[in-house]
Enzyme design. Structure first.
Site, PDB file in Angstrom:
ATOM      1  N   ALA A 125       0.864  -1.178   0.000  1.00 53.14           N
ATOM      2  CA  ALA A 125       0.000   0.000   0.000  1.00 53.14           C
ATOM      3  C   ALA A 125       0.903   1.232   0.000  1.00 53.14           C
ATOM      4  O   ALA A 125       2.065   1.165   0.421  1.00 53.14           O
ATOM      5  CB  ALA A 125      -0.886  -0.023   1.241  1.00 53.14           C
ATOM      6  N   GLY A 137       0.708  -5.026   0.882  1.00 54.12           N
ATOM      7  CA  GLY A 137      -0.459  -5.094   0.006  1.00 54.12           C
ATOM      8  C   GLY A 137      -0.147  -5.734  -1.346  1.00 54.12           C
ATOM      9  O   GLY A 137      -1.033  -6.307  -1.984  1.00 54.12           O
ATOM     10  N   GLU A 164      -0.445  -9.294  -0.781  1.00 53.53           N
ATOM     11  CA  GLU A 164      -1.867  -9.581  -0.539  1.00 53.53           C
ATOM     12  C   GLU A 164      -2.663  -9.565  -1.846  1.00 53.53           C
ATOM     13  O   GLU A 164      -3.533 -10.416  -2.064  1.00 53.53           O
ATOM     14  CB  GLU A 164      -2.430  -8.567   0.461  1.00 53.53           C
ATOM     15  N   GLU A 198       4.578  -5.191   7.198  1.00 54.48           N
ATOM     16  CA  GLU A 198       3.786  -4.152   7.876  1.00 54.48           C
ATOM     17  C   GLU A 198       4.230  -3.910   9.313  1.00 54.48           C
ATOM     18  O   GLU A 198       4.216  -2.786   9.808  1.00 54.48           O
ATOM     19  CB  GLU A 198       2.296  -4.524   7.855  1.00 54.48           C
TER      20      GLU A 198
HETATM   21  N1  CAA Z   1       4.638   3.231  -0.581  1.00 57.59           N
HETATM   22  C1  CAA Z   1       5.050   4.396  -1.099  1.00 57.59           C
HETATM   23  N2  CAA Z   1       6.246   4.545  -1.723  1.00 57.59           N
HETATM   24  C2  CAA Z   1       7.025   3.467  -1.807  1.00 57.59           C
HETATM   25  C3  CAA Z   1       6.665   2.213  -1.277  1.00 57.59           C
HETATM   26  C4  CAA Z   1       5.399   2.115  -0.642  1.00 57.59           C
HETATM   27  N3  CAA Z   1       4.925   0.970  -0.155  1.00 57.59           N
HETATM   28  N4  CAA Z   1       7.654   1.327  -1.510  1.00 57.59           N
HETATM   29  C5  CAA Z   1       8.607   2.001  -2.180  1.00 57.59           C
HETATM   30  N5  CAA Z   1       8.247   3.294  -2.356  1.00 57.59           N
HETATM   31  C6  CAA Z   1       8.990   4.358  -3.001  1.00 57.59           C
HETATM   32  C7  CAA Z   1      10.147   4.857  -2.134  1.00 57.59           C
HETATM   33  O1  CAA Z   1       9.677   5.767  -1.177  1.00 57.59           O
HETATM   34  C8  CAA Z   1      11.041   5.438  -3.175  1.00 57.59           C
HETATM   35  O2  CAA Z   1      10.536   6.692  -3.533  1.00 57.59           O
HETATM   36  P1  CAA Z   1      11.517   8.000  -3.589  1.00 57.59           P
HETATM   37  O3  CAA Z   1      12.470   7.676  -4.707  1.00 57.59           O
HETATM   38  O4  CAA Z   1      10.593   9.118  -3.889  1.00 57.59           O
HETATM   39  O5  CAA Z   1      12.188   8.057  -2.263  1.00 57.59           O
HETATM   40  C9  CAA Z   1      10.855   4.531  -4.383  1.00 57.59           C
HETATM   41  O6  CAA Z   1       9.625   3.850  -4.173  1.00 57.59           O
HETATM   42  C10 CAA Z   1      11.951   3.482  -4.512  1.00 57.59           C
HETATM   43  O7  CAA Z   1      12.034   2.792  -3.279  1.00 57.59           O
HETATM   44  P2  CAA Z   1      13.425   2.537  -2.508  1.00 57.59           P
HETATM   45  O8  CAA Z   1      14.369   3.667  -2.747  1.00 57.59           O
HETATM   46  O9  CAA Z   1      13.092   2.235  -1.089  1.00 57.59           O
HETATM   47  O10 CAA Z   1      13.927   1.241  -3.290  1.00 57.59           O
HETATM   48  P3  CAA Z   1      14.885   0.094  -2.743  1.00 57.59           P
HETATM   49  O11 CAA Z   1      15.222  -0.754  -3.926  1.00 57.59           O
HETATM   50  O12 CAA Z   1      15.996   0.654  -1.935  1.00 57.59           O
HETATM   51  O13 CAA Z   1      13.986  -0.767  -1.713  1.00 57.59           O
HETATM   52  C11 CAA Z   1      11.976  -1.915  -1.022  1.00 57.59           C
HETATM   53  C12 CAA Z   1      12.889  -1.503  -2.205  1.00 57.59           C
HETATM   54  C13 CAA Z   1      12.704  -2.917  -0.121  1.00 57.59           C
HETATM   55  C14 CAA Z   1      10.749  -2.556  -1.637  1.00 57.59           C
HETATM   56  C15 CAA Z   1      11.595  -0.662  -0.199  1.00 57.59           C
HETATM   57  O14 CAA Z   1      11.109   0.328  -1.090  1.00 57.59           O
HETATM   58  C16 CAA Z   1      10.544  -0.896   0.825  1.00 57.59           C
HETATM   59  O15 CAA Z   1      10.827  -1.446   1.887  1.00 57.59           O
HETATM   60  N6  CAA Z   1       9.288  -0.473   0.558  1.00 57.59           N
HETATM   61  C17 CAA Z   1       8.191  -0.560   1.498  1.00 57.59           C
HETATM   62  C18 CAA Z   1       7.688  -1.981   1.627  1.00 57.59           C
HETATM   63  C19 CAA Z   1       6.586  -2.048   2.663  1.00 57.59           C
HETATM   64  O16 CAA Z   1       6.770  -1.767   3.839  1.00 57.59           O
HETATM   65  N7  CAA Z   1       5.355  -2.428   2.226  1.00 57.59           N
HETATM   66  C20 CAA Z   1       4.201  -2.548   3.083  1.00 57.59           C
HETATM   67  C21 CAA Z   1       3.367  -1.311   2.968  1.00 57.59           C
HETATM   68  S1  CAA Z   1       2.040  -1.290   4.147  1.00 57.59           S
HETATM   69  C22 CAA Z   1       0.820  -2.228   3.470  1.00 57.59           C
HETATM   70  O17 CAA Z   1       0.941  -2.739   2.367  1.00 57.59           O
HETATM   71  C23 CAA Z   1      -0.437  -2.361   4.287  1.00 57.59           C
HETATM   72  C24 CAA Z   1      -1.360  -3.432   3.827  1.00 57.59           C
HETATM   73  O18 CAA Z   1      -1.431  -4.510   4.367  1.00 57.59           O
HETATM   74  C25 CAA Z   1      -2.250  -3.199   2.682  1.00 57.59           C
END
Ligand code: CAA
Length: 258
Positions: free
Chosen positions: A65, A109, A112, A132
């Site tokens: 998400a 998400g 999911e 999460e």
């Molecule tokens: N939401 C919004 N933006 C996101 C995102 C997310 N879930 N995941 C990545 N991005 C964005 C980053 O903020 C970044 O944007 P900027 O360049 O503007 O800073 C861009 O995508 C690239 O990401 P990274 O620089 O972090 O890329 P990376 O290769 O270093 O890492 C990753 C990749 C490990 C996937 C890392 O991006 C990450 O950990 N993302 C979040 C994953 C996460 O926690 N997901 C769960 C979300 S909560 C949820 O989903 C609730 C539910 O149950 C529905």
């Protein structure tokens, strides 16, 4: 229909939806979820389409998400809008088969949404996780339920409590994905599988999907009774006559889909 966050194509009798927010690793913002629902509605209504493939980029199916969109939400915002359920579950109400073709990250998400599909084909670089907990929340789009049913309590509990990601090989061993294929072949392979399904009897495919899904919703005896009723119903289709006649006559069947 002009979409901004997804790309929608038709490959013969297959609907192909590609999540397309590359700068945000396909984070599932409200607009993307709404557009995905509209694309599914359109494919569902299109008689030419027999199956749907949902994919992302080589780097990310979807990284979850959209954290930036939800960071400021209050309990009331989330509760009153029924956040996550609202719109997200459209995949699960799709009657036509939906295959997730997952490369790269399928997190939160993203994992999911992949699990809402009927099955997952994974590229060899796929990574699945429910991180999460590291954000101070829990999965909110079915992760604690569908992951647990797919991989069992021990692995689901470890993944949900620690956020540990699993790679494609571990996901295949655990039963989360049906198969792992080389990254370069992922989408074509998924489309090929979807074409195979689209070439079969449409009503019988819908019944088969409904019957397997009943295994997750009912007791064994109810599920078996449901299966038996649908099995009987297949004998009312022209496609059953054609399929069996073709076998006996040693030729390929031509299903009429009604
Ligand atoms: N939401 C919004 N933006 C996101 C995102 C997310 N879930 N995941 C990545 N991005 C964005 C980053 O903020 C970044 O944007 P900027 O360049 O503007 O800073 C861009 O995508 C690239 O990401 P990274 O620089 O972090 O890329 P990376 O290769 O270093 O890492 C990753 C990749 C490990 C996937 C890392 O991006 C990450 O950990 N993302 C979040 C994953 C996460 O926690 N997901 C769960 C979300 S909560 C949820 O989903 C609730 C539910 O149950 C529905």
């Amino acid at each position: 229909m002009a979409y901004e966050t997804i790309i929608v194509e038709t490959r013969r009798h297959v609907g192909l939806i590609t999540l397309n927010r590359p700068k945000a690793l396909n984070a599932l913002c409200a607009q993307l979820v709404a557009e995905l629902g509209q694309a599914l509605d359109a494919f569902e209504a299109d008689d030419e389409i027999g199956a749907i493939v949902l994919t992302g980029s080589e780097k990310a199916f979807a990284a979850g998400a959209d954290i930036k969109e939800m960071a400021g939400k209050s309990f009331m915002d989330a509760y009153l809008a029924d956040f996550i359920t609202d719109g997200w579950e459209r995949i699960t109400t799709c009657r036509k088969p939906v295959i997730a073709a997952v490369a790269g990250f399928a997190l939160g998400g993203g994992c999911e949404v992949a699990m809402m599909c009927d099955f997952i084909l994974a590229a060899d670089n796929a990574k699945f996780g429910q991180p999460e907990i590291t954000l101070g929340i829990i999965p909110g789009a079915g992760g604690t339920q569908r992951l647990t049913r797919a991989v069992g309590k021990a692995k689901a509990m470890e993944m949900v409590l620690t956020g540990r990601m699993i790679d494609a090989a571990e996901a295949e061993r655990a039963g989360l994905v049906s198969r792992v294929v080389p990254l370069a072949e992922l989408v074509e392979e998924a489309v090929k599988v979807a074409e195979k399904i689209a070439g079969l009897s449409r009503p019988v495919v819908l019944m088969a999907k409904e019957a397997v899904n009943a295994a997750f919703e009912t007791s064994l005896s109810q599920g078996i009774r449901f299966e038996r009723r649908l099995f009987h119903a297949t004998f009312a289709t022209e496609d059953q006559k054609e399929g069996m006649a073709a076998f006996i006559e040693k030729r390929s069947p031509t299903f009429r889909n009604r």
